[in-house]
Motif scaffolding. Structure first.
Motif, PDB file in Angstrom:
ATOM      1  N   VAL A   1      28.527 -18.897  36.673  1.00  0.00           N
ATOM      2  CA  VAL A   1      29.357 -17.708  36.477  1.00  0.00           C
ATOM      3  C   VAL A   1      30.113 -17.421  37.771  1.00  0.00           C
ATOM      4  O   VAL A   1      29.503 -17.267  38.832  1.00  0.00           O
ATOM      5  N   ASN A   2      31.434 -17.403  37.672  1.00  0.00           N
ATOM      6  CA  ASN A   2      32.270 -17.060  38.822  1.00  0.00           C
ATOM      7  C   ASN A   2      32.707 -15.608  38.700  1.00  0.00           C
ATOM      8  O   ASN A   2      32.994 -15.122  37.607  1.00  0.00           O
ATOM      9  N   VAL A   3      32.750 -14.924  39.827  1.00  0.00           N
ATOM     10  CA  VAL A   3      33.128 -13.514  39.844  1.00  0.00           C
ATOM     11  C   VAL A   3      34.460 -13.385  40.577  1.00  0.00           C
ATOM     12  O   VAL A   3      34.654 -13.990  41.632  1.00  0.00           O
ATOM     13  N   SER A   4      35.384 -12.613  39.992  1.00  0.00           N
ATOM     14  CA  SER A   4      36.690 -12.419  40.641  1.00  0.00           C
ATOM     15  C   SER A   4      37.112 -10.963  40.491  1.00  0.00           C
ATOM     16  O   SER A   4      36.424 -10.156  39.868  1.00  0.00           O
ATOM     17  N   VAL A   5      38.255 -10.643  41.093  1.00  0.00           N
ATOM     18  CA  VAL A   5      38.783  -9.283  41.061  1.00  0.00           C
ATOM     19  C   VAL A   5      40.119  -9.287  40.330  1.00  0.00           C
ATOM     20  O   VAL A   5      40.996 -10.099  40.641  1.00  0.00           O
ATOM     21  N   ARG A   6      40.275  -8.354  39.377  1.00  0.00           N
ATOM     22  CA  ARG A   6      41.584  -8.150  38.761  1.00  0.00           C
ATOM     23  C   ARG A   6      42.169  -6.895  39.403  1.00  0.00           C
ATOM     24  O   ARG A   6      41.717  -5.784  39.138  1.00  0.00           O
ATOM     25  N   PRO A   7      43.161  -7.061  40.276  1.00  0.00           N
ATOM     26  CA  PRO A   7      43.596  -5.926  41.096  1.00  0.00           C
ATOM     27  C   PRO A   7      44.410  -4.891  40.330  1.00  0.00           C
ATOM     28  O   PRO A   7      45.246  -5.227  39.508  1.00  0.00           O
ATOM     29  N   GLU A   8      44.120  -3.615  40.619  1.00  0.00           N
ATOM     30  CA  GLU A   8      44.968  -2.524  40.142  1.00  0.00           C
ATOM     31  C   GLU A   8      46.060  -2.270  41.175  1.00  0.00           C
ATOM     32  O   GLU A   8      47.187  -1.941  40.848  1.00  0.00           O
ATOM     33  N   SER A   9      45.677  -2.385  42.447  1.00  0.00           N
ATOM     34  CA  SER A   9      46.667  -2.184  43.517  1.00  0.00           C
ATOM     35  C   SER A   9      46.308  -3.058  44.711  1.00  0.00           C
ATOM     36  O   SER A   9      45.133  -3.317  44.971  1.00  0.00           O
TER      37      SER A   9
END
Length: 199
Positions: free
Chosen positions: A119-127
């Motif tokens: 399982v890879n963890v990433s960030v979906r940016p809001e800003s």
């Protein structure tokens, strides 16, 4: 009268702990219910706040632009950030920023299971905002404080439900995150000694 949904607190977390936060959950069956990542120190995170050095950007999209950014924290841990057509402001920042640059990012944790079952963890940016070194340094200190608070709560005799969940889902010593916190704080002291002229 229905309550307007309030935005979740953006948790401050170092990359070492964030990348270990592979378990996600919802607290209701509602389709629009927020998805939380469970931090190994026993806190839920629907949004995170990170500051680090953007070291690399790349358009990895096939049919349309889909930008990947690598953001490195003081321990050398990496946050992977992905922004496409549904995050136009963040995508344009990744397109325009020239690495290396200090950036502050608020975003949502995302998990992705590879074909191998990892399982890879990433960030979906809001800003995404360009910041200076002083903002990065302040983030390090505040993130260290929050991490230590979570570790203390994890080790308390009256654990919260999220601590119980973390103990159940992760077999990870929280000592790892205490060490990462100490290393991050120590990294703030190094450049000053290195920058002093030698006698």
């Amino acid at each position: 009268m229905s309550q307007a949904p309030t935005r979740e607190v953006a948790r401050r977390v170092f990359a070492r702990e964030f990348n270990d936060a592979t378990y996600t959950f919802k607290e209701s069956d509602d389709e629009r219910a927020p998805v939380y990542a469970l931090l190994p120190t026993g806190e839920r995170a629907n949004r995170i706040f990170i500051v680090g050095t953007l070291t690399e950007t790349e358009d990895v999209g096939e049919d349309s632009e889909y930008w990947q950014g690598r953001v490195v924290d003081p321990n050398g841990g990496t946050f992977f950030v992905y922004a496409g057509q549904y995050q136009p402001d963040a995508a344009s920042m990744l397109r325009e920023l020239e690495p290396p640059a200090y950036v502050a990012i608020v975003g949502k944790p995302r998990t992705y299971e590879t074909d191998e079952g990892d399982v890879n963890v990433s960030v979906r940016p809001e800003s995404i905002t360009r910041v200076d070194e002083s903002v990065r340094d302040r983030w390090v200190v505040e993130t260290a404080e929050r991490t230590i608070e979570r570790i203390q709560a994890f080790e308390s005799d009256t654990p919260s439900e999220y601590v119980e969940m973390a103990r159940e889902h992760y077999d990870l010593p929280v000592e790892n995150y205490r060490r990462a916190t100490v290393e991050a704080l120590e990294s703030l002291e190094e450049p000053e000694t290195a920058a002093e002229p030698s006698p």
